[in-house]
Design a protein around this motif. Sequence first.
Motif, mmCIF file in Angstrom:
data_model
loop_
_atom_site.group_PDB
_atom_site.id
_atom_site.type_symbol
_atom_site.label_atom_id
_atom_site.label_comp_id
_atom_site.label_asym_id
_atom_site.label_seq_id
_atom_site.Cartn_x
_atom_site.Cartn_y
_atom_site.Cartn_z
ATOM 1 N N GLN A 162 39.673 79.727 52.302
ATOM 2 C CA GLN A 162 39.240 80.142 53.632
ATOM 3 C C GLN A 162 39.356 78.989 54.629
ATOM 4 O O GLN A 162 39.834 79.161 55.745
ATOM 5 N N ALA A 163 38.947 77.805 54.223
ATOM 6 C CA ALA A 163 39.014 76.635 55.105
ATOM 7 C C ALA A 163 40.466 76.282 55.437
ATOM 8 O O ALA A 163 40.796 75.985 56.593
ATOM 9 N N THR A 164 41.343 76.330 54.450
ATOM 10 C CA THR A 164 42.755 76.038 54.680
ATOM 11 C C THR A 164 43.372 77.085 55.595
ATOM 12 O O THR A 164 44.118 76.751 56.528
ATOM 13 N N ALA A 165 43.065 78.352 55.341
ATOM 14 C CA ALA A 165 43.587 79.435 56.176
ATOM 15 C C ALA A 165 43.075 79.315 57.603
ATOM 16 O O ALA A 165 43.829 79.509 58.561
ATOM 17 N N ALA A 166 41.810 78.964 57.762
ATOM 18 C CA ALA A 166 41.236 78.809 59.099
ATOM 19 C C ALA A 166 41.876 77.636 59.842
ATOM 20 O O ALA A 166 42.129 77.726 61.045
ATOM 21 N N ALA A 167 42.153 76.554 59.136
ATOM 22 C CA ALA A 167 42.803 75.394 59.771
ATOM 23 C C ALA A 167 44.206 75.761 60.249
ATOM 24 O O ALA A 167 44.604 75.422 61.371
ATOM 25 N N LEU A 168 44.955 76.472 59.403
ATOM 26 C CA LEU A 168 46.297 76.918 59.796
ATOM 27 C C LEU A 168 46.215 77.881 60.975
ATOM 28 O O LEU A 168 46.985 77.775 61.939
ATOM 29 N N ALA A 169 45.268 78.798 60.921
ATOM 30 C CA ALA A 169 45.095 79.770 62.008
ATOM 31 C C ALA A 169 44.757 79.068 63.314
ATOM 32 O O ALA A 169 45.279 79.426 64.374
ATOM 33 N N LEU A 170 43.898 78.064 63.233
ATOM 34 C CA LEU A 170 43.535 77.309 64.433
ATOM 35 C C LEU A 170 44.756 76.645 65.055
ATOM 36 O O LEU A 170 44.959 76.704 66.273
ATOM 37 N N LEU A 171 45.599 76.048 64.228
ATOM 38 C CA LEU A 171 46.818 75.421 64.735
ATOM 39 C C LEU A 171 47.736 76.449 65.401
ATOM 40 O O LEU A 171 48.299 76.186 66.468
ATOM 41 N N LEU A 172 47.883 77.607 64.790
ATOM 42 C CA LEU A 172 48.736 78.654 65.355
ATOM 43 C C LEU A 172 48.190 79.168 66.682
ATOM 44 O O LEU A 172 48.938 79.356 67.649
ATOM 45 N N VAL A 173 46.883 79.376 66.738
ATOM 46 C CA VAL A 173 46.279 79.878 67.974
ATOM 47 C C VAL A 173 46.369 78.821 69.076
ATOM 48 O O VAL A 173 46.678 79.140 70.226
ATOM 49 N N LEU A 174 46.115 77.565 68.732
ATOM 50 C CA LEU A 174 46.237 76.494 69.725
ATOM 51 C C LEU A 174 47.670 76.374 70.241
ATOM 52 O O LEU A 174 47.890 76.134 71.430
ATOM 53 N N ALA A 175 48.640 76.560 69.352
ATOM 54 C CA ALA A 175 50.043 76.538 69.783
ATOM 55 C C ALA A 175 50.314 77.695 70.746
ATOM 56 O O ALA A 175 50.998 77.520 71.761
ATOM 57 N N GLY A 176 49.774 78.865 70.438
ATOM 58 C CA GLY A 176 49.931 80.012 71.334
ATOM 59 C C GLY A 176 49.296 79.780 72.689
ATOM 60 O O GLY A 176 49.873 80.124 73.732
ATOM 61 N N VAL A 177 48.113 79.174 72.692
ATOM 62 C CA VAL A 177 47.436 78.854 73.954
ATOM 63 C C VAL A 177 48.259 77.849 74.755
ATOM 64 O O VAL A 177 48.426 77.990 75.965
ATOM 65 N N ALA A 178 48.791 76.842 74.068
ATOM 66 C CA ALA A 178 49.607 75.827 74.745
ATOM 67 C C ALA A 178 50.844 76.471 75.377
ATOM 68 O O ALA A 178 51.181 76.180 76.532
ATOM 69 N N VAL A 179 51.507 77.348 74.650
ATOM 70 C CA VAL A 179 52.691 78.028 75.190
ATOM 71 C C VAL A 179 52.305 78.878 76.398
ATOM 72 O O VAL A 179 52.997 78.876 77.420
ATOM 73 N N ALA A 180 51.181 79.593 76.312
ATOM 74 C CA ALA A 180 50.734 80.422 77.436
ATOM 75 C C ALA A 180 50.431 79.569 78.660
ATOM 76 O O ALA A 180 50.772 79.933 79.791
ATOM 77 N N GLN A 181 49.795 78.432 78.444
ATOM 78 C CA GLN A 181 49.469 77.549 79.561
ATOM 79 C C GLN A 181 50.735 76.952 80.182
ATOM 80 O O GLN A 181 50.860 76.900 81.401
#
Length: 196
Positions: free
Chosen positions: A143-162
């Motif tokens: 769960q922790a590994t999956a959450a860390a990967l998910a956080l990176l993906l979401v942050l990348a999406g936010v960065a692209v949107a910005q």
Amino acid sequence: MDFTIAAVSAIIGFVLLLAGIPKLTDYDGVLRSVRGYKVLPNGLEGPVARVLPIAETVAGALLVTGIARQWAAGVATLMFASFFVGLVVNLARGRRDLDCGCFAFGIGEIPRIGWFHAVRAGILAAASLVIVVLGSSASAGVQATAAALALLLVLAGVAVAQIRSVVHFGKRPVDDYLSSASVRLRAAGATSRYGV
């Protein structure tokens, strides 16, 4: 399979947290957005505006941590399906000039909805439903590994949107402003030159 479900669950959870946390302190903004859709009776708009940010935040936190995953995914499914219906109804009515109420991004921009918003809500509703149906429990490490990967993906999406909101490839930010001024100048020049 447990890792995939945990990762998708965490991605949806982070999306809900990004949407819900800023709304916790902006009741007036949420109420304005809920009213803008014109799909709820007047008596329900206020309670929905109060509960929505809390539901998004709690469901998001549960999906990220993997606690009560199926319950939280069920709540997420209902929310995203409701967003999908509200968006589709308004788009079908031809009402595009309203705030989607999705995130706190784009502050200062003209609020507008489009089919992209509806498709995104539909995909998130379907993914949440898959988690409800498949439901699994992952170990704390997974769960922790999956959450860390998910956080990176979401942050990348936010960065692209910005970046996308600031950078317009092939178009300078002043072009919109200057093009209307250029048209006015040409019209004024033609009027003075030909005495029209």
